[in-house]
Enzyme design. Structure first.
Site, mmCIF file in Angstrom:
data_model
loop_
_atom_site.group_PDB
_atom_site.id
_atom_site.type_symbol
_atom_site.label_atom_id
_atom_site.label_comp_id
_atom_site.label_asym_id
_atom_site.label_seq_id
_atom_site.Cartn_x
_atom_site.Cartn_y
_atom_site.Cartn_z
ATOM 1 N N ASP A 130 0.863 -1.168 0.000
ATOM 2 C CA ASP A 130 0.000 0.000 0.000
ATOM 3 C C ASP A 130 0.906 1.227 0.000
ATOM 4 O OD1 ASP A 130 -2.267 1.562 -0.010
ATOM 5 O OD2 ASP A 130 -3.237 0.496 1.629
ATOM 6 N N GLU A 148 -17.336 9.832 4.853
ATOM 7 C CA GLU A 148 -16.868 8.465 5.091
ATOM 8 C C GLU A 148 -15.928 8.103 3.952
ATOM 9 O OE1 GLU A 148 -19.889 5.465 4.985
ATOM 10 O OE2 GLU A 148 -20.869 6.277 3.215
#
Length: 714
Positions: free
Chosen positions: A239, A450
């Protein structure tokens, strides 16, 4: 992958210097002209459409697509995404544009388990269930990669491996502790399906540690499980900037060189970030061998060869033209997928669908009524046209019908204008409601609230939600407008569960539209006015409140998701209403008793007793009746999506393998234990709340495993 491809990759890499090899392990890989290797940027996104590189078809967010419960539909979407990605790549490459987000290695899908409704990135996933996530993840990967393993249409990536689902604020330093049982019961299952069944080309590690090991440098995850247990042959990518967390935040190494070496030595091949800039120093210091570097680069060359990036190994997809990008066929599919994603949560006295002739004035109220952000979710491209719910309704009503609009309130602030008083849009909303025959309330969230840490924030915690209530003034606005006394439909735009307890008691109809894509408003109007019936099912549990939820940082599965939680359920996983009724009959099961419980066939006749063409998600659940207290309850273990015309009936047969009856032991073994199992078939879970909401009870069967415990493949 053929030996020819492997040998080609070995031949290429054998001609590289150590410096050249390391240069190819960075996400922005330079050209090696003497070997005919062009420059390439590995970083591209395709969560629900080609992202961040200009115009593309924007499909509903992943959680919305998951509500279709339809593997074939997900495969079709991914095939379109890879077609558009190819069309863009082919033209960009001709013009020498090898920039970020222009390549064919898509870092999607996200197959993490949406274990906690507060997690901000949950809407990137396919929900809370391992089986559903695995089935849809496999379908999406196959659609992206195509049918020819030697010539990939694009390369998919299953992320984030593993045991990742928040909290976002501490992900760079957090240690997710999970038992071996929870690992294999929940967190690893979808990843294995992506590796074994879909042959996914790449796997991305997570930011967090897992039981003490940083995921992007975890021997347990990357070597022992991914490569040794599962036989993964593709490449592993970190990542972004996760490897520098090893020494800066996780404190498991002391230097950048040690971090880079730890990642490579444990099987990470490609670095999204800058840590591998220190790899040559690590090599010089003896922290990593040239053999380990060579092995990683060979894997990277293999995928580039199969994608057709070498002149002497051309791609059959090189002639896909740019005119496929956001073509009408793809746009039409995006609207269809949006319709298929909508979940009808409440429909008192069959209030929906609406008859256009019955309403001369419609008030569309709420912060998401005319919001483009509420259509999209995150990881998005650019659309040439956006249709909000307000615009969709305006375009759909009959001539002469007036559509009033009021924002009502800001999405999360206490006023819409900086210099205004609090609740500055409330009175306007009340006036609009008073003048209307019908109120359509458009509430919820968007990806500014979100989402991923750094992309979302405001009043929330780095993208996560603090609770399940509607943010800001929205709940108060809903109650104030409802007090006017007009008929009301609530449209929820959100990527996660929201506490709709008050709305369930006081609103006539509730439709969850998720983040429905660029033209989602068109699909909303089509469903509201009865051109189509909603057919989605919830891929997550909606709770009444946060009472009883485990601590966010606790990665134990106890009391999480429908498989373990029993209390406080407002809308269950697998639940969703339709216009009219679907009737199940003639349910049967074969193989009630056996030594293995393999190939157990469950069947039912499914009839559409409505006036609408519908899509029904047939669901099969299994529960081991003799399980211990830590075991899951009913689990989805089979599904099939069917289309039915009005009055049409079809017989559905779903075969359950032995794995559907398996339990995971404390030491991670996958076994079918002797004893009694309950198997159900229907359009929902066999739980009391689903029965209460639908007034339907699903068919249940008992099957018995005889003999001794049998170990089966995980």
């Amino acid at each position: 992958m053929s030996e020819k491809t492997k040998e080609y990759a070995k031949t290429l890499v054998a001609q590289m210097t150590v410096e050249e090899k390391i240069s190819q392990m960075l996400y922005k890989s330079p050209a090696i002209e003497r070997l005919g290797i062009p420059a390439y940027n590995w970083w591209n996104e395709a969560l629900h459409g080609v992202a961040r590189a200009g115009v593309a078809t924007i499909f509903p967010q992943a959680i919305g697509m998951a509500a279709s419960f339809d593997k074939e539909l997900l495969h079709e979407v991914a095939d379109v995404v890879s077609t558009e990605g190819r069309g863009k790549f082919n033209e960009f490459s001709k013009r020498g544009d090898y920039g970020i987000y222009k390549g064919l290695t898509f870092w999607a899908p996200n197959v993490n388990i949406f274990r906690d409704p507060r997690w901000g990135r949950g809407h990137e996933t396919f929900g809370e269930d391992p089986y559903l996530t695995g089935e849809l993840g496999v379908a999406y990967i196959k659609g992206l990669q195509g049918d020819d393993p030697e010539h990939l249409k694009s390369a998919a990536c299953a992320k984030h491996f593993a045991v990742h689902s928040g909290p976002e604020a501490v992900r760079h330093e957090f240690d997710a502790k999970a038992t071996k049982r929870d690992m294999y019961e929940t967190y690893l299952y979808a990843f294995k399906r992506c590796v074994k069944d879909a042959k996914v080309e790449a796997v991305m590690g997570a930011y967090n540690r897992v039981n003490g090991e940083p995921a992007c440098g975890s021997k347990t995850l990357l070597k022992d499980i991914l490569r040794d247990e599962w036989g993964f042959e593709g490449h592993v990518v970190s990542d972004c900037w996760a490897i520098k967390d090893f020494h800066e935040n996780h404190k498991v190494t002391n230097t950048a060189e040690e971090s880079a070496a730890m990642a490579v030595n444990n099987g990470c091949d490609l670095n999204c970030g800058s840590a591998f800039l220190y790899l040559h120093k690590a090599y010089k210091q003896g922290l990593v061998s040239e053999e380990a570097i060579t092995e990683a680069v060979e894997r990277l060359m293999e995928v580039r060869i199969r994608l057709g990036m070498m002149e002497d190994y051309p791609s059959p997809y090189s002639d896909i033209s740019y005119d496929k990008v956001e073509c009408q066929e793809h746009v039409d599919l995006s609207v269809e997928v949006a319709r298929r994603s909508f979940v009808l949560l409440k429909n008192k006295d069959s209030f929906l669908p609406l008859n256009k002739k019955d309403y001369k004035t419609i008030a569309v109220i709420g912060p998401n009524a005319n919001s483009r952000d509420a259509l999209l979710g995150n990881y998005i491209g650019t659309s040439s046209e956006y249709i909000t719910p307000l615009e969709g309704i305006q375009n759909a009503v009959e001539e002469g019908t007036r559509v009033l609009y009021a924002e009502g309130c800001h999405l999360y602030k206490d006023k819409s204008e900086n210099l205004a008083e609090e609740k500055d849009r409330f009175v306007e909303a009340v006036i609009a409601a008073e003048q209307a025959d019908l109120v359509v309330m458009c509430l919820g969230l968007d990806a500014t609230l979100e989402g991923e840490e750094g992309d979302a924030g405001n009043e929330y915690a780095s993208g996560d939600k603090l609770g399940l209530r509607l943010p800001g003034l929205q709940q108060e606005l809903l109650e104030r407008v409802a007090s006017v006394g007009k008929k009301m439909v609530l449209l929820l735009s959100a990527g996660s569960a929201i506490d709709l307890s008050w709305a369930q008691e006081h609103v006539d109809a509730i439709l969850d539209t998720w983040y429905p894509g660029a033209r989602g408003g068109k699909a909303i109007a089509q469903v509201l006015f009865g051109e189509y019936s909603p057919s989605g099912k919830l891929p997550v549990t909606f709770y009444s409140n946060t009472d009883g939820l485990s601590e966010f940082e606790d990665y134990s599965m106890q009391n999480r998701t429908y498989r373990y939680a029993k209390d406080n359920i407002l809308y269950p996983f697998g639940y969703g209403l339709k216009y009219g009724q679907v009737v199940y009959s003639d349910e049967t099961i074969s193989g009630e008793k056996s030594q293995i419980l393999d190939d157990v066939c469950v069947s039912a006749a499914v009839q559409n007793n409505s006036d609408y063409a519908i899509d029904e998600s047939v669901q099969v659940y299994v529960k081991y009746e003799d399980a211990d207290e830590l075991a899951p309850g009913f689990q989805l273990m089979g599904m099939e999506s069917i289309s039915l015309q009005p009055g049409e009936s079809k017989t559905v047969n779903i075969t359950l393998p032995a794995r559907a009856f398996a339990s995971i032991t404390d030491d991670g073994k996958c076994v079918v234990k002797p004893g009694t199992y309950t198997v159900t078939i229907g359009g929902q879970q066999p739980d009391d709340r689903s029965k209460e909401l639908t007034n339907v009870e699903v068919a249940c069967f008992k099957v018995v495993k005889e003999g001794n415990e049998t170990e089966v493949e995980y």
